[in-house]
Scaffold this motif. Structure first.
Motif, mmCIF file in Angstrom:
data_model
loop_
_atom_site.group_PDB
_atom_site.id
_atom_site.type_symbol
_atom_site.label_atom_id
_atom_site.label_comp_id
_atom_site.label_asym_id
_atom_site.label_seq_id
_atom_site.Cartn_x
_atom_site.Cartn_y
_atom_site.Cartn_z
ATOM 1 N N ALA A 148 -1.122 32.084 9.800
ATOM 2 C CA ALA A 148 -0.921 30.915 10.668
ATOM 3 C C ALA A 148 0.310 30.125 10.257
ATOM 4 O O ALA A 148 1.034 29.603 11.107
ATOM 5 N N ASP A 149 0.570 30.039 8.949
ATOM 6 C CA ASP A 149 1.753 29.318 8.474
ATOM 7 C C ASP A 149 3.038 29.999 8.946
ATOM 8 O O ASP A 149 4.014 29.331 9.312
ATOM 9 N N ILE A 150 3.051 31.327 8.931
ATOM 10 C CA ILE A 150 4.228 32.065 9.396
ATOM 11 C C ILE A 150 4.350 31.944 10.917
ATOM 12 O O ILE A 150 5.433 31.710 11.455
ATOM 13 N N ALA A 151 3.222 32.081 11.608
ATOM 14 C CA ALA A 151 3.228 32.033 13.070
ATOM 15 C C ALA A 151 3.684 30.683 13.596
ATOM 16 O O ALA A 151 4.400 30.596 14.596
ATOM 17 N N VAL A 152 3.277 29.617 12.915
ATOM 18 C CA VAL A 152 3.568 28.277 13.425
ATOM 19 C C VAL A 152 5.065 27.972 13.373
ATOM 20 O O VAL A 152 5.558 27.115 14.118
#
Length: 512
Positions: free
Chosen positions: A472-476
């Protein structure tokens, strides 16, 4: 990274002084010097007014050491002693004398609100009033001093812990705590930095190495551990060149009702993306076409009922079973779940309505295999363990529940905590984008897929929570918080895996 209790920190200070043959005053000098080095590296001599507020204990002594070094280096320093008691620690008094020897601008004694200095928004506040040893309510005038800090809107740096914050209790009056922009914590972060009710008192934190005894740091067992990349990586199981899908297990995902086949689809897809060799979904008949067409990599078994699970009957031998996503709590489903638990010996990951069924029929908890993983959201957790009065009470109840039924319990949140065997594993990844439908189904699938590959259920839970948050951190970065959906977490899971092996970027040195 270990999260030491205050009692352990005291013991570490004592052992360090003994083993390194130094005094507690020397250790205080070391701590204050490290804070000075941190500030000096960032300020580079800038003449911003610095207001250092020192208590009369050892935290105040750290502040006096810092003030002395800043003064000697030419900074614009104002030092204050918050006279909240007549008792002074020995090391505070030593450093009070030392600072008087280097400047004519002696520390100003604060005894009441009339003594409060003017602080501008452009100034810097250093909070060295109370440390981890605070064991009584804050005086009213000191509380007003903390409110004065906040009203000034000046950047506030706390030493070790924001003053007024306790390490093992929740403070009811938020005005009786310093709200810090940054906290420099000695030896390890404090557990309260990661709990919903207390994390707000420091925006950011950093650990300062003050040279505590290495044997103590390495051998002391802590109740809590902070989980980041370097805690996850040693547990990663690499794949051999000639590996085949049979070596990575068979995950069975059971769930779904009419209108909620998406939950099972997400979990099944996540289990595959996490690395399970095979995945079979067990669903009502109504979901057959949907799941077969949307996830061709998965196999499907259907219940005899069109709309819900009414029996759990399969002829395969799964490595692990993830169950409960979108399954509902119809009486026929509850009966099927109970019959299944009475004969099942396969490791389980239970989510959503599976948890709600357990909450309604707690006798079923005794049927769970050892180290079953349970992944409730906050309301499901409350139904399972009962209401709690504060975050520490929640942890106490959750630990007791985990121990009683020999289960791994996840407390989901900004810092999801995995609980097993009286141990807390505090996660460091994830962001508000995960507050979206289906993200819990994805987490269940990831953990199921990891257990399928041979990871111990505790390790699978810790790694699964980390990868879920990291994805999620990369996707955001590409999508933003609002546009992140559960499917994106699966799509970026590969990048989360790859990130485990990325080397940190080299620090660019400034030209001389």
């Amino acid at each position: 990274m270990k999260i030491f209790s205050k009692e352990q920190i005291y013991e570490g200070d004592k052992l360090t002084a003994e083993r390194q043959n130094i005094s507690s005053t020397d250790l205080m000098e070391r701590a204050g010097t490290q804070i000075f080095n941190w500030m000096h590296m960032r300020m580079q001599g800038a003449q911003v007014p610095i207001h250092i507020f020192c208590g009369i204990g050892n935290n105040g002594g750290d502040g006096l050491v810092l003030a002395r070094h800043l003064i000697l280096d030419g900074y614009n320093v104002n030092t204050y002693v918050v006279n909240c008691s007549e008792k002074r620690s020995k090391d505070f008094l030593v450093n009070y004398d030392r600072i008087k020897n280097v400047t004519k601008k002696w520390p100003i004694l604060l005894k009441c609100e009339e003594d409060f200095p003017e602080i501008n928004p452009e100034d810097i506040i250093v909070d060295a009033v109370f440390g981890i040893g605070l064991n009584r309510p804050v005086d009213e005038w000191v509380k007003n001093l903390f409110m004065h800090f906040r009203a000034s809107r000046a950047f506030t740096l706390a030493i070790d812990i924001p003053s007024g914050l306790l390490t093992d209790k929740v403070i009811e009056d938020e005005n009786a705590v310093v709200w810090a922009g940054y906290t420099l914590s000695f030896a390890s972060p404090k557990l309260v930095f990661f709990l919903p009710e207390t994390a707000k008192y420091t925006v950011q934190w950093e650990v300062l190495d003050i040279g505590l005894d290495q044997e103590f740091l390495h051998t002391t067992q802590t109740e809590a551990e902070l989980i980041g990349k370097f805690e996850v990586l040693p547990n990663y199981i690499p794949r051999e060149k000639f590996a085949n899908k049979g070596q990575f297990g068979h995950s069975l995902i059971i769930g779904g009702t009419y209108g909620k086949i998406g939950a099972v689809t997400l979990s099944s897809r996540a289990a595959l993306s996490a690395g399970a060799g095979l995945v079979t979904a067990y669903i009502p008949k109504c979901g057959y076409t949907v799941l077969q067409s949307s996830l061709p990599e998965a196999m499907v078994i259907t219940d005899v009922d069109e709309e819900r699970i009414t029996s759990i009957d399969f002829d395969l031998e799964p490595t692990v079973i993830g169950i409960g996503m979108g399954v509902g709590t119809h009486s026929k489903t509850v009966s099927a779940f109970e019959v299944f638990l009475k004969t099942n010996k396969v490791p389980l990951v239970i989510d959503a309505d599976g948890i709600n069924i357990l909450s309604k029929k707690k006798t079923l908890l005794k049927l769970l295999p050892p180290q079953t993983v349970i992944t409730p959201h906050p309301k499901e957790l409350e139904r399972l363990i009962g209401a709690w009065s504060n975050d520490f009470d929640k942890l106490k109840k959750a630990k007791a529940f985990s121990k009683k039924y020999d289960v791994i319990l996840l407390i989901k949140g900004a810092h999801t905590i995995t609980i097993y065997d009286d141990k807390l594993y505090v996660n460091t990844t994830g962001n508000p984008g995960l507050a979206t439908a289906g993200s819990g189904d994805v987490l269940t699938g990831i953990i199921t897929g990891l257990i399928s590959q041979g990871y111990n259920p505790v390790v699978a839970s810790i790694i699964g929570v980390y990868l879920h948050g990291k994805s999620a951190d990369i996707a955001v970065e590409d999508l933003g918080y609002q546009s992140l959906i559960a499917s994106h977490v699966i799509e970026y899971l590969g990048e989360a895996y790859l990130d485990l092996f990325k080397q940190p970027e080299p620090v660019q040195q400034a030209d001389p």
